[in-house]
Enzyme design. Structure first.
Site, PDB file in Angstrom:
ATOM      1  N   LEU A  77      65.401  32.037  36.646  1.00 35.41           N
ATOM      2  CA  LEU A  77      64.510  30.955  37.072  1.00 35.41           C
ATOM      3  C   LEU A  77      64.178  31.170  38.546  1.00 35.41           C
ATOM      4  CD1 LEU A  77      63.261  28.348  35.881  1.00 35.41           C
ATOM      5  CD2 LEU A  77      65.149  27.102  36.900  1.00 35.41           C
ATOM      6  N   ALA A  78      63.336  32.161  38.802  1.00 38.33           N
ATOM      7  CA  ALA A  78      63.061  32.588  40.177  1.00 38.33           C
ATOM      8  C   ALA A  78      61.711  33.299  40.196  1.00 38.33           C
ATOM      9  CB  ALA A  78      64.172  33.514  40.677  1.00 38.33           C
ATOM     10  N   GLU A  79      60.667  32.533  40.498  1.00 39.95           N
ATOM     11  CA  GLU A  79      59.313  33.092  40.413  1.00 39.95           C
ATOM     12  C   GLU A  79      59.059  34.195  41.435  1.00 39.95           C
ATOM     13  OE1 GLU A  79      59.427  29.413  38.178  1.00 39.95           O
ATOM     14  OE2 GLU A  79      60.031  29.852  40.242  1.00 39.95           O
ATOM     15  N   HIS A 121      53.139  20.235  35.778  1.00 38.77           N
ATOM     16  CA  HIS A 121      52.839  20.990  34.571  1.00 38.77           C
ATOM     17  C   HIS A 121      51.363  20.918  34.197  1.00 38.77           C
ATOM     18  CE1 HIS A 121      57.171  20.121  34.274  1.00 38.77           C
ATOM     19  NE2 HIS A 121      57.254  21.253  33.603  1.00 38.77           N
ATOM     20  N   GLU A 176      60.258  33.855  32.286  1.00 39.48           N
ATOM     21  CA  GLU A 176      61.285  32.885  31.919  1.00 39.48           C
ATOM     22  C   GLU A 176      61.150  32.491  30.450  1.00 39.48           C
ATOM     23  OE1 GLU A 176      60.466  29.839  34.753  1.00 39.48           O
ATOM     24  OE2 GLU A 176      60.800  31.183  36.451  1.00 39.48           O
ATOM     25  N   PHE A 184      54.043  26.566  38.957  1.00 34.28           N
ATOM     26  CA  PHE A 184      55.260  27.189  39.466  1.00 34.28           C
ATOM     27  C   PHE A 184      54.977  28.482  40.239  1.00 34.28           C
ATOM     28  CE2 PHE A 184      57.401  25.236  35.480  1.00 34.28           C
ATOM     29  CZ  PHE A 184      57.372  23.982  36.074  1.00 34.28           C
ATOM     30  N   GLN A 208      55.594  30.572  33.939  1.00 33.99           N
ATOM     31  CA  GLN A 208      55.579  29.617  32.834  1.00 33.99           C
ATOM     32  C   GLN A 208      54.442  28.594  32.916  1.00 33.99           C
ATOM     33  OE1 GLN A 208      59.249  27.133  31.880  1.00 33.99           O
ATOM     34  NE2 GLN A 208      59.659  29.072  30.826  1.00 33.99           N
ATOM     35  N   PHE A 209      54.188  28.087  34.102  1.00 32.87           N
ATOM     36  CA  PHE A 209      53.051  27.206  34.380  1.00 32.87           C
ATOM     37  C   PHE A 209      52.480  27.636  35.725  1.00 32.87           C
ATOM     38  CE2 PHE A 209      55.666  24.716  31.566  1.00 32.87           C
ATOM     39  CZ  PHE A 209      54.795  23.990  30.776  1.00 32.87           C
TER      40      PHE A 209
END
Length: 654
Positions: free
Chosen positions: A385-387, A457, A356, A413, A409-410
């Site tokens: 936006l779809a892990e 986060h 992402e 997630f 990203q983190f």
């Protein structure tokens, strides 16, 4: 054998359908005889064997557990299926998978996983690999109608439409999910989805089915994108051997389905046309019965697997490859990760970056991929936006020869991708005895000590990920280690979760003049000492160093071990240190309960020869069993502090 160039042979199809039916029947008999433990049948779904007449050997099949007829049509033998049913050593999973969980690397049949729809995203990933390579191969994902309510089914279709991928999703709609009628759940029947790319077909007729499927394949090969093929058929059996459908289906419903048995109808059609006589059909059935009986009798005599469940968790170690990085100026982990990724992309066109916001000009929320799109536009891509899509696509790409280096990203997630991580990424090698594997790197910034992140986060959660077998987990604490460990992970044969500690990943340090490979699973002694062994990693290295400075004023000499990897875990280096210190303190950022620190202390105290090295009870300093709050007061109150670590050091010295 390439059936795609030949017309559908009705008699060959009929034989395949009966071969599949008889195999199911034989397994049911064996189960009742106490030979075997479980069975799942494809009775009623046999017309799907006709799909083989539209596929080439180089196409990929992602089946599900009712697709016995399809895998037979692709070339898998009854003897191989018999071996799988009896869980023999020579079966496709070495006895590790339930029967019906087909897998055949040489025939491009991807390994079936029980969680429904788990094959859809890997199928889309494989199709993406075909598109990137410029081939006209297609991927076929097959699911039951109940599985269409899984989120990953929708993600796979969305990704395939987005990228116009050569993939066909076949829904085997038999109107039941175990005992539950799917009429009010099936998304296409209730109008939850539009009809773009949707084709509905009565799959009880193999000729109608094949015509529709060939159109889907032609569309995919022409680069015109995916199709969802809605196949209506009947389940002429209970869900599995653990089920009895007579308990929840009425007799009229069962009789209606039996009256349109596709095997009986095809045989009757061929006899009526004069293509086949009743005598010929009776002879062929008798021959197939004998063939199936012989296959299962032979499989019973095959050796059982050795009782060692640890083999095939990981592949062979890769050759040590020195990192290409060096720097005369202090640098950061972020910078060396970026540079290492750049070298990997330049070295191998099969390396793909996906995540992402990783494309330029953003280059990732932390700049890990800054400039890489500009240099490698055909290898670096933004993800939706779809892990689950990110990890599922990686599975398919890896299956087709690519090396995915994908970013989450983190680490907070990762949970939406947990199914793919656990179901496919980590256990694919184990469940297929190394026929399939998923060598990839999952890059993810992680951890706290950086106010403003809050609950989603700033979590670390490495204890959760360490519980997933077959997954390497790496956490560097210096630019040198980030470069060396990432380069080793990229060239490895297995999946690696590469966690970057956010609090210290912009901390500057010099790289060595000569780059050296750093093997995964090897800790390093950051500071030697004689009194206490302090074990930690990641952000807590800085906390530990501050605590050591405090206790040195008391005259305590602390040896600091940086684990660098928590899976594999280097217990040997810890034991070697305890041999001269006799005291142990473990510090980790994750929650205390079931964290890696508790595992380390157990590994030390559970073995008498190690326990006897200790002069005092080991101490664990960890985050409280709670979440990270937004206000820095809440964040730091939950996390290990230098004061707490210093207190633990003093306690083991008492």
């Amino acid at each position: 054998m390439d059936l795609s160039t030949t017309d559908l042979d009705p008699r060959a199809l009929l034989r395949l359908m009966f071969l599949s039916r008889e195999g199911d029947r034989r397994e049911g008999i064996l189960l009742r005889q106490g030979k075997g433990w479980f069975q799942v049948s494809g009775t009623g779904h046999e017309t799907l064997a006709a799909l083989a007449w539209a596929l080439r050997p180089e196409d990929y099949l992602f089946p599900y557990y009712r697709d016995r007829a399809v895998v037979l049509a692709r070339g898998v033998s009854t003897k191989e299926l018999a071996s799988a049913y009896l869980a023999k050593a020579g079966s496709s999973s070495g006895g590790r998978q339930m029967p019906g969980h087909y897998s055949d690397r040489k025939r491009n049949i991807f390994s079936v996983a029980t969680p429904t729809a788990a094959q859809c995203l890997p199928a889309a990933g494989a199709a993406w690999g075909f598109k990137l390579a410029g081939t006209d191969q297609v991927a076929v994902a097959m699911v039951g109608d109940a599985a269409t309510r899984q989120g990953e089914f929708y993600e796979a279709i969305a990704f395939a439409l987005q990228e116009s991928l050569p993939v066909i999703f076949i829904i085997e709609d038999n109107r039941y999910g175990i005992s539950t009628p799917t009429d009010k759940f099936f998304p296409f029947r209730i109008g939850a989805l539009g009809e773009k790319a949707l084709v509905r077909v009565d799959a009880r007729d193999p000729f109608v089915l094949l015509k529709a499927f060939r159109d889907c394949v032609a569309k995919a090969r022409a680069g015109e994108g995916p199709t969802v093929l809605w196949c209506e058929l009947d389940r002429l059996c209970s869900h599995t051997s653990s089920d009895d459908q007579r308990l929840y289906r009425d007799a009229d419903d069962l009789a209606m389905d039996a009256g349109r048995d596709p095997l009986a109808l095809l045989a009757q059609k061929l006899i009526a046309e004069g293509t086949l006589t009743e005598a010929q059909w009776a002879t062929e059935q008798a021959e197939i019965v004998q063939e199936v009986d012989a296959a299962y009798r032979a499989a019973e005599l095959e050796p059982d697997p050795e009782s060692d469940p640890m083999t095939h968790l990981f592949g062979p170690p890769s050759a040590s490859v020195a990192s290409p990085l060096s720097s005369s100026e202090p640098t950061t982990m972020v910078a060396v990760v970026n540079e290492t990724l750049k070298h990997a992309l330049a070295q191998n066109e099969k390396v793909i970056l996906f995540g992402e916001d990783i494309e330029d000009p953003k280059g990732g929320v932390f700049g890990l991929t800054k400039g890489l799109t500009l240099a490698f536009p055909d290898q670096v891509f933004n993800a939706p936006l779809a892990e689950a899509t990110i990890l599922g696509a990686a599975v398919g790409l890896a299956a087709t020869g690519y090396k995915p280096l994908f970013e989450i990203q983190f680490t907070d997630f990762l949970p939406p991708a947990f199914n793919q991580l656990l179901t496919n990424v980590a256990n694919l090698r184990w469940r297929t005895c190394s026929d399939w594997s998923c060598p990839m790197v999952i890059l993810s910034p992680y951890g706290a000590y950086l106010p403003g992140g809050s609950i989603w986060h700033s979590e670390s959660n490495e204890g959760i990920w360490a519980h997933i077998h077959g997954l390497n987990i790496v956490i560097p604490s210096t630019p040198e280690d980030a470069a060396g460990l990432l380069w080793s992970a990229i060239h490895g044969n297995d999946p690696t979760l590469f966690l970057l500690p956010k609090h210290i990943f912009r901390k500057r340090a010099l790289l060595p003049t000569e780059a050296r490979p750093i093997p995964l699973g090897k800790a390093v002694v950051r500071k030697t000492g004689r009194d206490v062994t302090l074990v930690t990693f990641g952000n807590c290295i800085e906390v530990a160093e501050e605590a050591i400075a405090q206790t040195e004023l008391d005259g305590v000499s602390v040896e600091l071990i940086d684990l660098r990897s928590i899976a594999p875990l280097d217990i040997a280096t810890i034991v070697e240190s305890l041999e001269h210190t006799g005291r142990l303190v473990v510090v980790h950022e994750d929650a205390r309960t079931t964290g890696i620190g508790q595992a380390i202390i157990t590994e030390i105290t559970a073995h008498p020869e190690r326990f006897q090295l200790l002069y005092s009870a080991p101490q664990l300093v960890a985050r409280q069993d709670t979440y990270i709050g937004f206000n820095p007061l809440l964040e730091y109150a939950a996390l290990p502090s230098a004061t707490q670590v210093a207190q633990a050091i003093r306690r083991v010295m008492e």
